[in-house]
Write a protein that holds these residues in place. Structure first.
Motif, mmCIF file in Angstrom:
data_model
loop_
_atom_site.group_PDB
_atom_site.id
_atom_site.type_symbol
_atom_site.label_atom_id
_atom_site.label_comp_id
_atom_site.label_asym_id
_atom_site.label_seq_id
_atom_site.Cartn_x
_atom_site.Cartn_y
_atom_site.Cartn_z
ATOM 1 N N ALA A 35 -12.313 5.402 7.203
ATOM 2 C CA ALA A 35 -11.605 4.170 6.859
ATOM 3 C C ALA A 35 -10.397 3.917 7.751
ATOM 4 O O ALA A 35 -10.079 2.765 8.045
ATOM 5 C CB ALA A 35 -11.161 4.223 5.397
ATOM 6 N N PHE A 36 -9.741 4.974 8.185
ATOM 7 C CA PHE A 36 -8.481 4.795 8.898
ATOM 8 C C PHE A 36 -8.542 5.228 10.357
ATOM 9 O O PHE A 36 -7.506 5.508 10.955
ATOM 10 C CB PHE A 36 -7.355 5.517 8.147
ATOM 11 C CG PHE A 36 -7.142 4.952 6.775
ATOM 12 C CD1 PHE A 36 -6.569 3.707 6.603
ATOM 13 C CD2 PHE A 36 -7.555 5.642 5.652
ATOM 14 C CE1 PHE A 36 -6.391 3.160 5.339
ATOM 15 C CE2 PHE A 36 -7.380 5.112 4.378
ATOM 16 C CZ PHE A 36 -6.802 3.869 4.226
ATOM 17 N N GLN A 37 -9.750 5.233 10.927
ATOM 18 C CA GLN A 37 -9.827 5.554 12.350
ATOM 19 C C GLN A 37 -9.228 4.414 13.164
ATOM 20 O O GLN A 37 -9.329 3.253 12.800
ATOM 21 C CB GLN A 37 -11.255 5.860 12.770
ATOM 22 C CG GLN A 37 -12.226 4.704 12.647
ATOM 23 C CD GLN A 37 -13.604 5.093 13.122
ATOM 24 O OE1 GLN A 37 -13.753 5.493 14.261
ATOM 25 N NE2 GLN A 37 -14.582 5.000 12.245
ATOM 26 N N VAL A 82 -4.244 2.044 -0.580
ATOM 27 C CA VAL A 82 -3.740 0.673 -0.459
ATOM 28 C C VAL A 82 -2.452 0.661 0.364
ATOM 29 O O VAL A 82 -2.264 -0.197 1.224
ATOM 30 C CB VAL A 82 -3.528 0.034 -1.851
ATOM 31 C CG1 VAL A 82 -2.756 -1.273 -1.751
ATOM 32 C CG2 VAL A 82 -4.873 -0.195 -2.523
ATOM 33 N N ILE A 83 -1.565 1.633 0.134
ATOM 34 C CA ILE A 83 -0.335 1.724 0.927
ATOM 35 C C ILE A 83 -0.668 1.946 2.403
ATOM 36 O O ILE A 83 -0.113 1.293 3.287
ATOM 37 C CB ILE A 83 0.574 2.855 0.393
ATOM 38 C CG1 ILE A 83 1.157 2.447 -0.955
ATOM 39 C CG2 ILE A 83 1.685 3.185 1.380
ATOM 40 C CD1 ILE A 83 1.903 3.553 -1.661
ATOM 41 N N GLU A 84 -1.599 2.848 2.679
ATOM 42 C CA GLU A 84 -1.999 3.126 4.068
ATOM 43 C C GLU A 84 -2.650 1.897 4.688
ATOM 44 O O GLU A 84 -2.387 1.552 5.832
ATOM 45 C CB GLU A 84 -2.956 4.321 4.109
ATOM 46 C CG GLU A 84 -3.351 4.741 5.501
ATOM 47 C CD GLU A 84 -2.201 5.294 6.330
ATOM 48 O OE1 GLU A 84 -2.271 5.181 7.567
ATOM 49 O OE2 GLU A 84 -1.240 5.832 5.762
ATOM 50 N N TYR A 85 -3.501 1.231 3.936
ATOM 51 C CA TYR A 85 -4.171 0.022 4.411
ATOM 52 C C TYR A 85 -3.145 -1.058 4.755
ATOM 53 O O TYR A 85 -3.209 -1.679 5.804
ATOM 54 C CB TYR A 85 -5.139 -0.477 3.336
ATOM 55 C CG TYR A 85 -5.800 -1.785 3.650
ATOM 56 C CD1 TYR A 85 -6.803 -1.860 4.609
ATOM 57 C CD2 TYR A 85 -5.441 -2.954 2.988
ATOM 58 C CE1 TYR A 85 -7.429 -3.063 4.901
ATOM 59 C CE2 TYR A 85 -6.060 -4.147 3.261
ATOM 60 C CZ TYR A 85 -7.054 -4.197 4.224
ATOM 61 O OH TYR A 85 -7.655 -5.396 4.506
ATOM 62 N N THR A 86 -2.171 -1.234 3.892
ATOM 63 C CA THR A 86 -1.124 -2.241 4.132
ATOM 64 C C THR A 86 -0.329 -1.918 5.385
ATOM 65 O O THR A 86 -0.043 -2.795 6.193
ATOM 66 C CB THR A 86 -0.186 -2.321 2.901
ATOM 67 O OG1 THR A 86 -0.981 -2.622 1.754
ATOM 68 C CG2 THR A 86 0.861 -3.392 3.079
ATOM 69 N N SER A 87 0.011 -0.643 5.574
ATOM 70 C CA SER A 87 0.778 -0.265 6.766
ATOM 71 C C SER A 87 -0.060 -0.438 8.034
ATOM 72 O O SER A 87 0.463 -0.820 9.077
ATOM 73 C CB SER A 87 1.322 1.151 6.654
ATOM 74 O OG SER A 87 0.309 2.103 6.772
ATOM 75 N N GLU A 88 -1.366 -0.173 7.954
ATOM 76 C CA GLU A 88 -2.249 -0.383 9.118
ATOM 77 C C GLU A 88 -2.308 -1.853 9.491
ATOM 78 O O GLU A 88 -2.291 -2.215 10.669
ATOM 79 C CB GLU A 88 -3.663 0.132 8.831
ATOM 80 C CG GLU A 88 -3.803 1.628 8.929
ATOM 81 C CD GLU A 88 -3.585 2.142 10.334
ATOM 82 O OE1 GLU A 88 -4.087 1.534 11.304
ATOM 83 O OE2 GLU A 88 -2.896 3.166 10.455
ATOM 84 N N LYS A 90 -0.015 -4.102 8.969
ATOM 85 C CA LYS A 90 1.263 -4.463 9.563
ATOM 86 C C LYS A 90 1.366 -3.992 11.006
ATOM 87 O O LYS A 90 1.922 -4.671 11.860
ATOM 88 C CB LYS A 90 2.422 -3.885 8.739
ATOM 89 C CG LYS A 90 2.619 -4.591 7.421
ATOM 90 C CD LYS A 90 3.739 -3.974 6.617
ATOM 91 C CE LYS A 90 3.891 -4.653 5.271
ATOM 92 N NZ LYS A 90 4.936 -4.033 4.455
ATOM 93 N N LYS A 91 0.821 -2.793 11.303
ATOM 94 C CA LYS A 91 0.846 -2.267 12.669
ATOM 95 C C LYS A 91 0.021 -3.116 13.611
ATOM 96 O O LYS A 91 0.378 -3.273 14.774
ATOM 97 C CB LYS A 91 0.274 -0.837 12.700
ATOM 98 C CG LYS A 91 1.178 0.212 12.142
ATOM 99 C CD LYS A 91 0.481 1.552 12.251
ATOM 100 C CE LYS A 91 1.171 2.613 11.431
ATOM 101 N NZ LYS A 91 0.441 3.882 11.462
ATOM 102 N N ARG A 92 -1.082 -3.651 13.136
ATOM 103 C CA ARG A 92 -1.988 -4.418 13.993
ATOM 104 C C ARG A 92 -1.468 -5.815 14.298
ATOM 105 O O ARG A 92 -1.935 -6.465 15.207
ATOM 106 C CB ARG A 92 -3.361 -4.505 13.344
ATOM 107 C CG ARG A 92 -4.046 -3.162 13.274
ATOM 108 C CD ARG A 92 -5.388 -3.246 12.599
ATOM 109 N NE ARG A 92 -5.933 -1.913 12.433
ATOM 110 C CZ ARG A 92 -7.059 -1.649 11.828
ATOM 111 N NH1 ARG A 92 -7.779 -2.630 11.320
ATOM 112 N NH2 ARG A 92 -7.485 -0.415 11.710
ATOM 113 N N LYS A 93 -0.513 -6.303 13.524
ATOM 114 C CA LYS A 93 0.035 -7.659 13.744
ATOM 115 C C LYS A 93 1.089 -7.669 14.809
ATOM 116 O O LYS A 93 1.647 -6.802 15.260
ATOM 117 C CB LYS A 93 0.596 -8.221 12.450
ATOM 118 C CG LYS A 93 -0.502 -8.596 11.493
ATOM 119 C CD LYS A 93 0.072 -9.250 10.262
ATOM 120 C CE LYS A 93 -1.052 -9.633 9.333
ATOM 121 N NZ LYS A 93 -0.604 -10.295 8.153
#
Length: 93
Positions: A35-37, A82-88, A90-93
């Motif tokens: 999921a987080f690759q 969900v926290i990790e997904y949200t931070s990912e 934000k990083k991609r924007k």
């Protein structure tokens, strides 16, 4: 059956886990890796990552059972995903 030691996230002491529980922890860990690759170089890889992310974020019966078999609290795992997904995002924007 073999016993393994693990450190609980909410406890300072170690406890023994069964081989079956260790297997389900591995399944949960692999799902998180999927999921987080970071790099996805094909459209099918992007789809696989999205499916894995949605499995964590959406939850559901199979997610809950996997967490329970792994000896993990599904609500806690969901919250952390969900926290990790949200931070990912934000990083991609």
């Amino acid at each position: 059956m073999a016993k393994f030691k693990t450190l609980n996230a909410d406890a300072a002491e170690q406890r023994e886990i069964t081989g079956e529980e260790y297997l389900w922890i591995s399944v949960l860990s692999r799902a998180a890796e999927d999921a987080f690759q970071i790099s996805c170089n094909t459209l099918s890889a992007v789809r696989d990552v999205e499916q894995a992310l949605h499995w964590f974020v959406r939850g559901g019966q199979d997610f809950n059972l996997t967490c329970e078999y792994a000896g993990r609290n599904p609500a806690y795992v969901h919250h952390k995903a969900v926290i990790e997904y949200t931070s990912e995002i934000k990083k991609r924007k």
